[in-house]
Design a protein around this motif. Structure first.
Motif, mmCIF file in Angstrom:
data_model
loop_
_atom_site.group_PDB
_atom_site.id
_atom_site.type_symbol
_atom_site.label_atom_id
_atom_site.label_comp_id
_atom_site.label_asym_id
_atom_site.label_seq_id
_atom_site.Cartn_x
_atom_site.Cartn_y
_atom_site.Cartn_z
ATOM 1 N N MET A 14 2.130 -15.462 -18.504
ATOM 2 C CA MET A 14 1.277 -14.543 -17.925
ATOM 3 C C MET A 14 1.645 -13.570 -17.008
ATOM 4 S SD MET A 14 -2.489 -15.353 -16.726
ATOM 5 C CE MET A 14 -3.765 -14.268 -16.251
ATOM 6 N N LYS A 15 1.636 -12.169 -17.084
ATOM 7 C CA LYS A 15 2.294 -11.270 -16.173
ATOM 8 C C LYS A 15 1.126 -11.116 -15.042
ATOM 9 C CE LYS A 15 3.766 -6.548 -16.077
ATOM 10 N NZ LYS A 15 3.860 -5.102 -16.735
ATOM 11 N N LYS A 16 1.880 -11.206 -13.830
ATOM 12 C CA LYS A 16 1.292 -11.063 -12.541
ATOM 13 C C LYS A 16 0.905 -9.737 -12.212
ATOM 14 C CE LYS A 16 1.403 -12.248 -7.720
ATOM 15 N NZ LYS A 16 2.447 -12.737 -6.707
ATOM 16 N N ARG A 17 -0.215 -9.375 -11.918
ATOM 17 C CA ARG A 17 -0.755 -8.005 -11.539
ATOM 18 C C ARG A 17 -0.301 -7.676 -9.966
ATOM 19 N NH1 ARG A 17 -7.029 -6.866 -12.812
ATOM 20 N NH2 ARG A 17 -6.364 -5.219 -11.422
ATOM 21 N N SER A 18 -0.039 -6.640 -9.785
ATOM 22 C CA SER A 18 0.596 -6.019 -8.499
ATOM 23 C C SER A 18 -0.879 -5.696 -7.798
ATOM 24 C CB SER A 18 1.107 -4.703 -8.699
ATOM 25 O OG SER A 18 1.268 -4.008 -7.465
ATOM 26 N N SER A 19 -0.707 -6.124 -6.396
ATOM 27 C CA SER A 19 -1.589 -6.107 -5.467
ATOM 28 C C SER A 19 -1.843 -4.646 -4.721
ATOM 29 C CB SER A 19 -1.834 -7.237 -4.646
ATOM 30 O OG SER A 19 -0.705 -6.845 -3.709
ATOM 31 N N ALA A 20 -1.105 -3.884 -5.196
ATOM 32 C CA ALA A 20 -0.829 -2.511 -4.755
ATOM 33 C C ALA A 20 -2.269 -1.677 -5.122
ATOM 34 C CB ALA A 20 0.491 -1.747 -5.034
ATOM 35 N N ARG A 21 -2.390 -0.849 -3.962
ATOM 36 C CA ARG A 21 -3.533 0.158 -4.143
ATOM 37 C C ARG A 21 -3.009 1.330 -3.543
ATOM 38 N NH1 ARG A 21 -9.192 -1.946 -1.653
ATOM 39 N NH2 ARG A 21 -9.647 -0.026 -2.629
ATOM 40 N N THR A 22 -3.907 2.496 -4.086
ATOM 41 C CA THR A 22 -3.632 3.881 -3.574
ATOM 42 C C THR A 22 -4.410 4.105 -2.491
ATOM 43 O OG1 THR A 22 -3.064 4.534 -5.967
ATOM 44 C CG2 THR A 22 -3.540 6.308 -4.474
ATOM 45 N N TYR A 23 -4.019 4.662 -1.416
ATOM 46 C CA TYR A 23 -4.764 5.054 -0.095
ATOM 47 C C TYR A 23 -4.804 6.442 0.049
ATOM 48 C CZ TYR A 23 -4.985 0.272 0.623
ATOM 49 O OH TYR A 23 -4.980 -1.404 0.618
ATOM 50 N N VAL A 24 -5.758 7.149 0.463
ATOM 51 C CA VAL A 24 -5.817 8.722 0.919
ATOM 52 C C VAL A 24 -5.635 8.494 2.389
ATOM 53 C CG1 VAL A 24 -7.159 10.552 1.267
ATOM 54 C CG2 VAL A 24 -7.031 9.298 -0.971
ATOM 55 N N LEU A 25 -4.809 9.232 3.037
ATOM 56 C CA LEU A 25 -4.628 9.086 4.426
ATOM 57 C C LEU A 25 -4.599 10.495 5.174
ATOM 58 C CD1 LEU A 25 -1.427 6.614 4.770
ATOM 59 C CD2 LEU A 25 -3.776 6.197 4.719
ATOM 60 N N TYR A 26 -4.995 10.415 6.470
ATOM 61 C CA TYR A 26 -5.315 11.639 7.226
ATOM 62 C C TYR A 26 -4.171 11.553 8.498
ATOM 63 C CZ TYR A 26 -9.570 12.090 4.566
ATOM 64 O OH TYR A 26 -10.502 11.970 3.477
ATOM 65 N N GLU A 27 -3.861 12.720 9.139
ATOM 66 C CA GLU A 27 -3.116 12.643 10.356
ATOM 67 C C GLU A 27 -4.021 12.694 11.617
ATOM 68 O OE1 GLU A 27 1.038 14.927 11.809
ATOM 69 O OE2 GLU A 27 0.139 15.556 9.894
ATOM 70 N N ASN A 28 -3.835 11.791 12.462
ATOM 71 C CA ASN A 28 -4.554 11.840 13.636
ATOM 72 C C ASN A 28 -3.896 12.508 14.736
ATOM 73 O OD1 ASN A 28 -2.606 10.464 15.082
ATOM 74 N ND2 ASN A 28 -3.682 8.547 14.876
ATOM 75 N N TYR A 29 -4.729 12.866 15.654
ATOM 76 C CA TYR A 29 -4.085 13.402 16.858
ATOM 77 C C TYR A 29 -2.588 13.389 17.484
ATOM 78 C CZ TYR A 29 -8.547 15.842 17.289
ATOM 79 O OH TYR A 29 -9.982 16.425 16.997
ATOM 80 N N GLU A 30 -2.066 12.152 17.207
ATOM 81 C CA GLU A 30 -0.939 11.770 17.564
ATOM 82 C C GLU A 30 0.222 11.954 16.679
ATOM 83 O OE1 GLU A 30 -1.964 7.687 18.337
ATOM 84 O OE2 GLU A 30 -3.058 8.236 20.136
ATOM 85 N N GLY A 31 -0.262 12.466 15.396
ATOM 86 C CA GLY A 31 0.741 12.837 14.576
ATOM 87 C C GLY A 31 1.136 11.307 13.522
ATOM 88 N N ARG A 32 0.050 10.529 13.577
ATOM 89 C CA ARG A 32 0.427 9.076 12.916
ATOM 90 C C ARG A 32 -0.769 9.404 12.024
ATOM 91 N NH1 ARG A 32 4.518 6.384 13.878
ATOM 92 N NH2 ARG A 32 3.664 4.338 13.515
ATOM 93 N N TYR A 33 -0.553 8.677 10.697
ATOM 94 C CA TYR A 33 -1.547 8.731 9.577
ATOM 95 C C TYR A 33 -2.329 7.405 9.570
ATOM 96 C CZ TYR A 33 1.133 12.228 7.610
ATOM 97 O OH TYR A 33 1.922 13.500 7.330
ATOM 98 N N THR A 34 -3.566 7.654 9.167
ATOM 99 C CA THR A 34 -4.765 6.759 9.239
ATOM 100 C C THR A 34 -5.622 6.950 7.995
ATOM 101 O OG1 THR A 34 -6.564 5.734 10.581
ATOM 102 C CG2 THR A 34 -6.001 8.107 10.702
#
Length: 168
Positions: free
Chosen positions: A1-21
């Motif tokens: 049985m093939k194991k399914r990936s737990s990866a998901r797709t996320y939409v990210l925004y850039e905050n005031y410090e230039g970091r993504y959230t």
């Protein structure tokens, strides 16, 4: 049985410090630049800049902040789509064609009109700047790029999709 990936797709925004959230607001108050309030007083997010694939949101943010692309990662984790750079639509299962959109932020109730081309949008912006937007005009107008879905969801008082998307 093939194991399914737990990866998901996320939409990210850039905050005031230039970091993504993934979190653009906290308790109804905007946490990132580009948010505005619609006519009902609700905070509305700006267009998202990145789509990232990760096993969990913390990993997705770390991959985005380190500029790891999915092509360089063995499990295809990392940045899948970057707005303004990648021409193909992001992997969200939708057609996310970007349209130049004139937005008038006057009187706290933004209005928007999407256009099929940049020249059409620039011509419309020039006309709005010259004659006013008819909404208690304070000359706070600009051209942004967004999809038709974003335009419908952003809570504009008035929104018109581009002519190519309108029913004949």
């Amino acid at each position: 049985m093939k194991k399914r990936s737990s990866a998901r797709t996320y939409v990210l925004y850039e905050n005031y410090e230039g970091r993504y959230t993934p979190h653009w607001q906290y308790m109804g108050k905007p946490k990132i630049p580009g948010c505005f309030r619609n006519v009902h007083g609700h905070a509305v997010p700006p267009p998202f800049p990145l789509v990232v694939r990760g096993n969990h949101v913390t990993q997705a943010c770390a991959l985005a902040n380190e500029s790891v692309t999915s092509l360089g990662h063995p499990n295809h984790l990392g940045i899948w789509w970057r707005r303004g750079v990648d021409q193909d639509p992001p992997p969200l299962g939708k057609n996310l064609t970007l349209y130049p959109t004139t937005v008038a932020y006057c009187q706290g109730s933004p209005t928007a009109m999407a256009h099929d081309g940049v020249s059409d949008a620039e011509e419309a912006l020039e006309w709005i700047n010259r004659y006013g937007c008819g909404n208690g005009c304070s000359l706070h107008h600009e051209i942004v790029t967004m999809t038709v879905d974003e335009g419908k969801k952003r809570g504009f008082t008035w929104y018109t999709p581009p002519p190519s998307e309108c029913d004949e």
